[in-house]
Design a protein around this motif. Structure first.
Motif, PDB file in Angstrom:
ATOM      1  N   ALA A  99       0.856  -1.187   0.000  1.00 19.36           N
ATOM      2  CA  ALA A  99       0.000   0.000   0.000  1.00 19.36           C
ATOM      3  C   ALA A  99       0.891   1.235   0.000  1.00 19.36           C
ATOM      4  CB  ALA A  99      -0.913  -0.004   1.227  1.00 19.36           C
ATOM      5  N   GLN A 100       0.894   1.953  -1.109  1.00 17.52           N
ATOM      6  CA  GLN A 100       1.808   3.087  -1.270  1.00 17.52           C
ATOM      7  C   GLN A 100       1.030   4.350  -1.617  1.00 17.52           C
ATOM      8  OE1 GLN A 100       3.994   2.988  -5.278  1.00 17.52           O
ATOM      9  NE2 GLN A 100       3.396   0.831  -5.009  1.00 17.52           N
ATOM     10  N   ILE A 101       1.494   5.481  -1.066  1.00 27.26           N
ATOM     11  CA  ILE A 101       0.872   6.763  -1.360  1.00 27.26           C
ATOM     12  C   ILE A 101       1.934   7.744  -1.824  1.00 27.26           C
ATOM     13  CG2 ILE A 101       1.011   7.592   1.045  1.00 27.26           C
ATOM     14  CD1 ILE A 101      -1.787   8.920   0.471  1.00 27.26           C
ATOM     15  N   ARG A 138      -4.476   0.057  -4.086  1.00 27.58           N
ATOM     16  CA  ARG A 138      -3.419   0.152  -3.079  1.00 27.58           C
ATOM     17  C   ARG A 138      -2.357   1.187  -3.470  1.00 27.58           C
ATOM     18  NH1 ARG A 138      -3.610  -3.729   0.680  1.00 27.58           N
ATOM     19  NH2 ARG A 138      -1.347  -3.778   1.064  1.00 27.58           N
ATOM     20  N   ASP A 163      -2.945   4.300   6.860  1.00 32.68           N
ATOM     21  CA  ASP A 163      -3.473   3.369   5.866  1.00 32.68           C
ATOM     22  C   ASP A 163      -2.421   2.895   4.868  1.00 32.68           C
ATOM     23  OD1 ASP A 163      -6.016   3.692   6.969  1.00 32.68           O
ATOM     24  OD2 ASP A 163      -6.483   5.379   5.635  1.00 32.68           O
ATOM     25  N   TRP A 164      -1.197   3.403   4.989  1.00 35.72           N
ATOM     26  CA  TRP A 164      -0.207   3.170   3.938  1.00 35.72           C
ATOM     27  C   TRP A 164       1.084   2.593   4.501  1.00 35.72           C
ATOM     28  CZ3 TRP A 164      -2.510   3.714  -0.616  1.00 35.72           C
ATOM     29  CH2 TRP A 164      -3.653   4.510  -0.661  1.00 35.72           C
ATOM     30  N   ASP A 175       1.142   2.613   8.430  1.00 35.55           N
ATOM     31  CA  ASP A 175       0.780   1.198   8.468  1.00 35.55           C
ATOM     32  C   ASP A 175       0.199   0.801   9.826  1.00 35.55           C
ATOM     33  OD1 ASP A 175       0.445  -1.406   7.579  1.00 35.55           O
ATOM     34  OD2 ASP A 175       2.544  -1.979   7.931  1.00 35.55           O
TER      35      ASP A 175
END
Length: 306
Positions: A36-38, A71, A103-104, A149
């Motif tokens: 999960a990457q932003i 994601r 969330d990431w 995370d």
């Protein structure tokens, strides 16, 4: 493809003074495509990952590797600094990389494209501003590690970018400004790394600025298909550039290849260059050059490589 001499030479051969510093002191971790990457930034982030067909050419490449668009977060505000993004959400339903970091698992972040290298701005207000920008990366890294995370910590990658073609003074040229800026981009990482929290991974570098230096120098040597020299590289519109700062399709592809090579250890040679929603696509010779160059720069800047 007129790649002569050998296309995979180290960038340090041509740019030893600045880029001898470019190998990270510790290799960044490689992450699976489904992490999960932003991506927090501005229009130069959009150009690297979120152009072409929806939801973006970089997203499409990660999906080709086995990732999923759900994601991959786009958290960009045009013209924004990292400090501004700490207090202002991107809006329009986009995720907030600062308040929503829980969330990431991976944060890819960039600063506004005005570096203030000490060699060009040794004192005065610019020196104070330079220190603020260095500190900003530390603030984001510490926040990502403490809260990312779900509290387990998010890894951070720092995407380095470039100035507009005319925004080079007091350097003698745009190319000279890139080299001076490279030293400052790396100094920011060194500043944050000096106080890395226990257990946190090293900050990875997605070296967009170095990629631009490499392409310009290759163009000067006649190594870039379709370009006579560095001036032609800067002057071209529609393929390489949209204007004097924003990436066109060719450069957008190269930057996306660079991201996936650094973050995921992917070999761009196995990734597509067509069918990604761009109105201009590189021919085979140029596509090979873009992929090989992105791979080379990723390897020479501390990434584990494909």
């Amino acid at each position: 493809m007129p790649l002569r001499p050998p296309p995979f030479r180290s960038i340090a051969l041509a740019l030893a003074p600045a880029l001898a510093l470019a190998a990270a002191p510790a290799a960044a971790e490689i992450h699976p495509p489904r992490v999960a990457q932003i991506h927090s930034g501005h229009s130069l982030t959009d150009g690297a990952m979120f152009k072409g067909g929806w939801p973006g050419h970089g997203v499409a490449l990660i999906e080709r590797l086995g990732g999923h668009r759900d994601r991959i977060g786009k958290s960009t505000i045009p013209g924004s600094t990292m400090k501004w993004r700490r207090g202002n959400a991107p809006g329009y339903g986009a995720p907030d990389a600062w308040t929503g970091i829980a969330d990431w698992q991976v944060l890819v972040v960039t600063e506004i494209n005005r570096a203030l290298p000490e060699a060009l701005f040794p004192d005065g207000p610019d020196a104070a501003r330079r220190q603020e920008l260095r500190e900003e990366l530390r603030i984001w890294r510490d926040h990502a590690w403490a809260n990312g995370d779900g509290g387990r910590g998010a890894a951070v990658f720092y995407y380095t970018n470039w100035p507009a073609h005319g925004d080079f003074p007091p350097a003698a040229s745009w190319r000279d400004r890139l080299e001076a800026n490279e030293v400052e981009w790396l100094a920011r990482v060194a500043h944050a790394e000096a106080t890395r929290p226990e257990g946190a991974p090293p900050i990875g570098i997605v070296p967009g600025n170095a990629l631009l230096m490499r392409i310009y120098d290759d163009a000067e040597m006649g190594l870039v298909p379709g370009l006579a020299n560095g001036r032609a590289f800067l002057a071209e519109r529609g393929g390489w550039w949209l204007d004097d700062v924003h990436a066109g399709p060719y450069l957008s592809l190269a930057l996306a290849y660079l991201h996936v090579a650094v973050i995921h250890g992917a070999d761009p040679m196995w990734l597509p260059h067509a069918g990604l929603g761009f109105d201009r696509e590189p021919d085979r010779a140029l596509a090979i050059y873009l992929k090989a160059t992105a791979r080379d720069i990723a390897r020479s800047h501390g990434g584990a490589g494909p």
